[in-house]
Design a protein around this motif. Sequence first.
Motif, PDB file in Angstrom:
ATOM      1  N   ILE A   1      30.759  32.165  36.840  1.00 13.84           N
ATOM      2  CA  ILE A   1      29.747  32.686  37.762  1.00 13.84           C
ATOM      3  C   ILE A   1      29.842  34.205  37.676  1.00 13.84           C
ATOM      4  N   ALA A   2      28.729  34.842  37.404  1.00 12.21           N
ATOM      5  CA  ALA A   2      28.715  36.285  37.116  1.00 12.21           C
ATOM      6  C   ALA A   2      29.407  37.125  38.182  1.00 12.21           C
ATOM      7  N   GLN A   3      29.239  36.780  39.444  1.00  7.52           N
ATOM      8  CA  GLN A   3      29.784  37.591  40.529  1.00  7.52           C
ATOM      9  C   GLN A   3      31.274  37.346  40.793  1.00  7.52           C
ATOM     10  N   SER A   4      31.899  36.471  40.030  1.00  8.06           N
ATOM     11  CA  SER A   4      33.272  36.072  40.361  1.00  8.06           C
ATOM     12  C   SER A   4      34.326  37.085  39.917  1.00  8.06           C
ATOM     13  N   ILE A   5      35.434  37.043  40.644  1.00  9.41           N
ATOM     14  CA  ILE A   5      36.649  37.783  40.294  1.00  9.41           C
ATOM     15  C   ILE A   5      37.566  36.780  39.614  1.00  9.41           C
ATOM     16  N   HIS A   6      38.114  37.147  38.465  1.00  5.19           N
ATOM     17  CA  HIS A   6      38.981  36.223  37.742  1.00  5.19           C
ATOM     18  C   HIS A   6      40.449  36.603  37.929  1.00  5.19           C
ATOM     19  N   ILE A   7      41.199  35.703  38.558  1.00  6.78           N
ATOM     20  CA  ILE A   7      42.653  35.832  38.659  1.00  6.78           C
ATOM     21  C   ILE A   7      43.218  34.442  38.379  1.00  6.78           C
ATOM     22  N   PRO A   8      43.802  34.219  37.203  1.00  7.67           N
ATOM     23  CA  PRO A   8      44.363  32.895  36.915  1.00  7.67           C
ATOM     24  C   PRO A   8      45.376  32.479  37.986  1.00  7.67           C
ATOM     25  N   LEU A   9      45.431  31.189  38.260  1.00  7.55           N
ATOM     26  CA  LEU A   9      46.289  30.668  39.317  1.00  7.55           C
ATOM     27  C   LEU A   9      47.722  31.174  39.202  1.00  7.55           C
ATOM     28  N   GLY A  10      48.280  31.202  37.998  1.00  7.90           N
ATOM     29  CA  GLY A  10      49.650  31.653  37.803  1.00  7.90           C
ATOM     30  C   GLY A  10      49.878  33.123  38.127  1.00  7.90           C
ATOM     31  N   GLN A  11      48.815  33.906  38.122  1.00  9.29           N
ATOM     32  CA  GLN A  11      48.920  35.338  38.417  1.00  9.29           C
ATOM     33  C   GLN A  11      48.532  35.677  39.856  1.00  9.29           C
ATOM     34  N   LEU A  12      48.089  34.676  40.598  1.00  7.55           N
ATOM     35  CA  LEU A  12      47.604  34.924  41.954  1.00  7.55           C
ATOM     36  C   LEU A  12      48.645  35.586  42.858  1.00  7.55           C
ATOM     37  N   PRO A  13      49.909  35.129  42.865  1.00  8.73           N
ATOM     38  CA  PRO A  13      50.881  35.776  43.757  1.00  8.73           C
ATOM     39  C   PRO A  13      51.052  37.282  43.504  1.00  8.73           C
TER      40      PRO A  13
ATOM     41  N   GLY B   1      28.181  38.699  51.392  1.00  6.42           N
ATOM     42  CA  GLY B   1      29.496  39.309  51.257  1.00  6.42           C
ATOM     43  C   GLY B   1      30.595  38.371  50.816  1.00  6.42           C
ATOM     44  N   ILE B   2      30.266  37.097  50.559  1.00  2.66           N
ATOM     45  CA  ILE B   2      31.291  36.166  50.110  1.00  2.66           C
ATOM     46  C   ILE B   2      31.850  36.604  48.761  1.00  2.66           C
ATOM     47  N   VAL B   3      33.155  36.461  48.614  1.00  2.00           N
ATOM     48  CA  VAL B   3      33.844  36.776  47.366  1.00  2.00           C
ATOM     49  C   VAL B   3      34.070  35.463  46.627  1.00  2.00           C
ATOM     50  N   VAL B   4      33.813  35.444  45.322  1.00  2.00           N
ATOM     51  CA  VAL B   4      34.054  34.255  44.508  1.00  2.00           C
ATOM     52  C   VAL B   4      35.280  34.538  43.637  1.00  2.00           C
ATOM     53  N   LEU B   5      36.315  33.737  43.837  1.00  3.06           N
ATOM     54  CA  LEU B   5      37.579  33.886  43.114  1.00  3.06           C
ATOM     55  C   LEU B   5      37.737  32.723  42.151  1.00  3.06           C
ATOM     56  N   ASP B   6      37.789  33.012  40.869  1.00  2.00           N
ATOM     57  CA  ASP B   6      37.937  32.012  39.810  1.00  2.00           C
ATOM     58  C   ASP B   6      39.401  31.994  39.380  1.00  2.00           C
ATOM     59  N   VAL B   7      40.095  30.873  39.595  1.00  2.00           N
ATOM     60  CA  VAL B   7      41.522  30.785  39.277  1.00  2.00           C
ATOM     61  C   VAL B   7      41.787  30.033  37.972  1.00  2.00           C
TER      62      VAL B   7
END
Length: 107
Positions: free
Chosen positions: A37-49, A20-26
């Motif tokens: 990584i195929a399972q990752s969620i992509h949210i660039p660091l500048g858009q994280l907030p 159940g671990i979530v992989v967040l790619d910033v």
Amino acid sequence: MTDNELTVEDLADRLRTDDGIVVLDVRESWEVELCHIAQSIHIPLGQLPSAVAALPEDRDIAVLCHHGMRSAYATQWLRTQGFDRAINLAGGIDAWARRIDPTMKVY
């Protein structure tokens, strides 16, 4: 390693067992296009907030970038926002490519 970090080997094990671990790619979009990584969620660091509400607070979140510096910052920020289960991926996608997936492009 600290309790705020995990190794690429630990992440690979956890993804294999589907715990159940979530992989967040910033990283930036151009970096993700090179490798990810195929399972990752992509949210660039500048858009994280502005996108943080999309992340689950009840699961571990492994945060990654290229080498681990941006993700360390993102992990610290997430923890201040109540995401106590955010964990930095030590070495980032570079360590993943070198130690877990040698077919992955290194940049």
